[in-house]
Write an enzyme that holds these catalytic residues in place. Sequence first.
Site, PDB file in Angstrom:
ATOM      1  N   TYR A 125       0.809  -1.220   0.000  1.00  0.00           N
ATOM      2  CA  TYR A 125       0.000   0.000   0.000  1.00  0.00           C
ATOM      3  C   TYR A 125       0.847   1.278   0.000  1.00  0.00           C
ATOM      4  O   TYR A 125       0.311   2.370   0.089  1.00  0.00           O
ATOM      5  CB  TYR A 125      -0.902   0.037   1.236  1.00  0.00           C
ATOM      6  CG  TYR A 125      -2.165  -0.776   1.107  1.00  0.00           C
ATOM      7  CD1 TYR A 125      -2.123  -2.157   1.093  1.00  0.00           C
ATOM      8  CD2 TYR A 125      -3.409  -0.154   1.020  1.00  0.00           C
ATOM      9  CE1 TYR A 125      -3.284  -2.909   0.993  1.00  0.00           C
ATOM     10  CE2 TYR A 125      -4.571  -0.898   0.918  1.00  0.00           C
ATOM     11  CZ  TYR A 125      -4.503  -2.269   0.900  1.00  0.00           C
ATOM     12  OH  TYR A 125      -5.656  -2.998   0.803  1.00  0.00           O
ATOM     13  N   LYS A 173       5.192 -14.100   4.997  1.00  0.00           N
ATOM     14  CA  LYS A 173       5.525 -14.980   3.870  1.00  0.00           C
ATOM     15  C   LYS A 173       7.050 -15.040   3.800  1.00  0.00           C
ATOM     16  O   LYS A 173       7.671 -14.803   2.746  1.00  0.00           O
ATOM     17  CB  LYS A 173       4.903 -14.409   2.583  1.00  0.00           C
ATOM     18  CG  LYS A 173       5.021 -15.296   1.355  1.00  0.00           C
ATOM     19  CD  LYS A 173       4.033 -16.441   1.324  1.00  0.00           C
ATOM     20  CE  LYS A 173       4.318 -17.373   0.152  1.00  0.00           C
ATOM     21  NZ  LYS A 173       3.466 -18.568   0.141  1.00  0.00           N
ATOM     22  N   ASP A 206      -0.533 -18.221   3.444  1.00  0.00           N
ATOM     23  CA  ASP A 206      -1.460 -19.116   2.726  1.00  0.00           C
ATOM     24  C   ASP A 206      -2.015 -20.192   3.663  1.00  0.00           C
ATOM     25  O   ASP A 206      -3.227 -20.440   3.705  1.00  0.00           O
ATOM     26  CB  ASP A 206      -0.828 -19.732   1.457  1.00  0.00           C
ATOM     27  CG  ASP A 206       0.666 -19.938   1.534  1.00  0.00           C
ATOM     28  OD1 ASP A 206       1.270 -19.597   2.568  1.00  0.00           O
ATOM     29  OD2 ASP A 206       1.245 -20.460   0.562  1.00  0.00           O
ATOM     30  N   ASP A 230      -5.327  -6.822   5.218  1.00  0.00           N
ATOM     31  CA  ASP A 230      -6.513  -6.407   4.463  1.00  0.00           C
ATOM     32  C   ASP A 230      -7.309  -7.644   4.064  1.00  0.00           C
ATOM     33  O   ASP A 230      -8.517  -7.738   4.297  1.00  0.00           O
ATOM     34  CB  ASP A 230      -6.049  -5.627   3.227  1.00  0.00           C
ATOM     35  CG  ASP A 230      -7.194  -5.237   2.313  1.00  0.00           C
ATOM     36  OD1 ASP A 230      -8.255  -4.869   2.831  1.00  0.00           O
ATOM     37  OD2 ASP A 230      -7.028  -5.304   1.080  1.00  0.00           O
TER      38      ASP A 230
END
Length: 343
Positions: A125, A173, A206, A230
């Site tokens: 963002y 991640k 994930d 988000d």
Amino acid sequence: MVYNVTLIPGDGIGPEVVEATVSVLESTGLKFVWDRQETIGAAAVEEYGTPLPEMVLDSVRRNKVALKGPVTTPVGKGFKSVNVGLRQRLDLFANVRPCLTLPGIKTPFENVDLIIFRENTEGLYSGIENFDERLEIADTISRITRTGCRRIIEFAFDYARRTGRQKITLVHKANILKQAGAMFLDIGREVAARYPEIEVNDRIIDNMSMQLVMYPERYDCIVTTNLFGDILSDLCAGLVGGLGVVAGANIGSEYAIFEAVHGSAPDIAGQNKANPTALIRTGEMMLRHLGEHAIADVVASELVSVYQEGRTLTADVGGTSSTDEFAAYLSDRISSRVASLKA
Ligand code: NAI
Ligand code: MG
């Protein structure tokens, strides 16, 4: 005591859920002076040539607290999100999104009680994008900083300590993002060492998504970077009845803007159909921020009662009532309850 609060109705369903929430907050008997900032987003581009006029920012700086409806951001073109703009310009680095089951809504789970802490100013963002016309390459730079990671993680741990929450999951991640992901995770472990009473684990994003739709009861607080937060917030909204019921707050060290997780919902705007529960719960968070815990408790418990009864609910959660009917019924209950507490 009178509270001066910036009120940003926004667009789409914004004005409808904001008016509903104002009526509910006023039914508590507390006194608010609403500093209305109606011109923002597309309307402000027409009037002032910018989607985020300085007077809106100045109002929040003056009042320190704002209640905000959603503002539409054009998809794939047009102006940058004013929602992101407000968070970045006012340095509202912590986006706090509690997902709490309400009785009487049909969902696969009964006792979801999660809080997502989403970093609110950096990551994908950041707004650092470039398109090379000749080579047809689109770049987006996802920049995170040590300071940015540290402050959102510390915020989550402090919050957990203050409110007696027991577990924090760091979501990342770091297997693929060996710089950014690893930095976030390292700082998480460093900070965690100072909070020995809080259990800490971590999950790759994930896997976390799968875990949340299967075993939400295993999780308590989740802290993560901007985009992951988000996406996970809408996922978690789905666990407790949808976007019509989940609250949110954007908190910085000086200012706070209270806004629900949902957007402007153009598909139902202007029809008196939107569920104001998300923004009412957001208002409850604002009351706690203002130190009005007893009144916030009344709002929360009357809301639960209305859901328990199940007679006055909006369509998204299986009812047939309008936005206004829901708000009026809840407001009546709150004002009688406050009156009986005073008597
Ligand atoms: P959305 O959250 O507006 O709507 C998604 C779905 O949830 C729609 O089917 C909608 O009808 C439903 N929904 C949302 N809030 C509801 C409520 N209170 N009661 C009942 N149903 C509700 O997300 P979408 O469609 O992806 O985005 C629409 C616009 O909102 C976009 O321009 C987006 O940029 C903007 N947006 C603004 C946000 C903000 O102001 N903070 C946050 C998220 C999106
Ligand atoms: Mg979102």
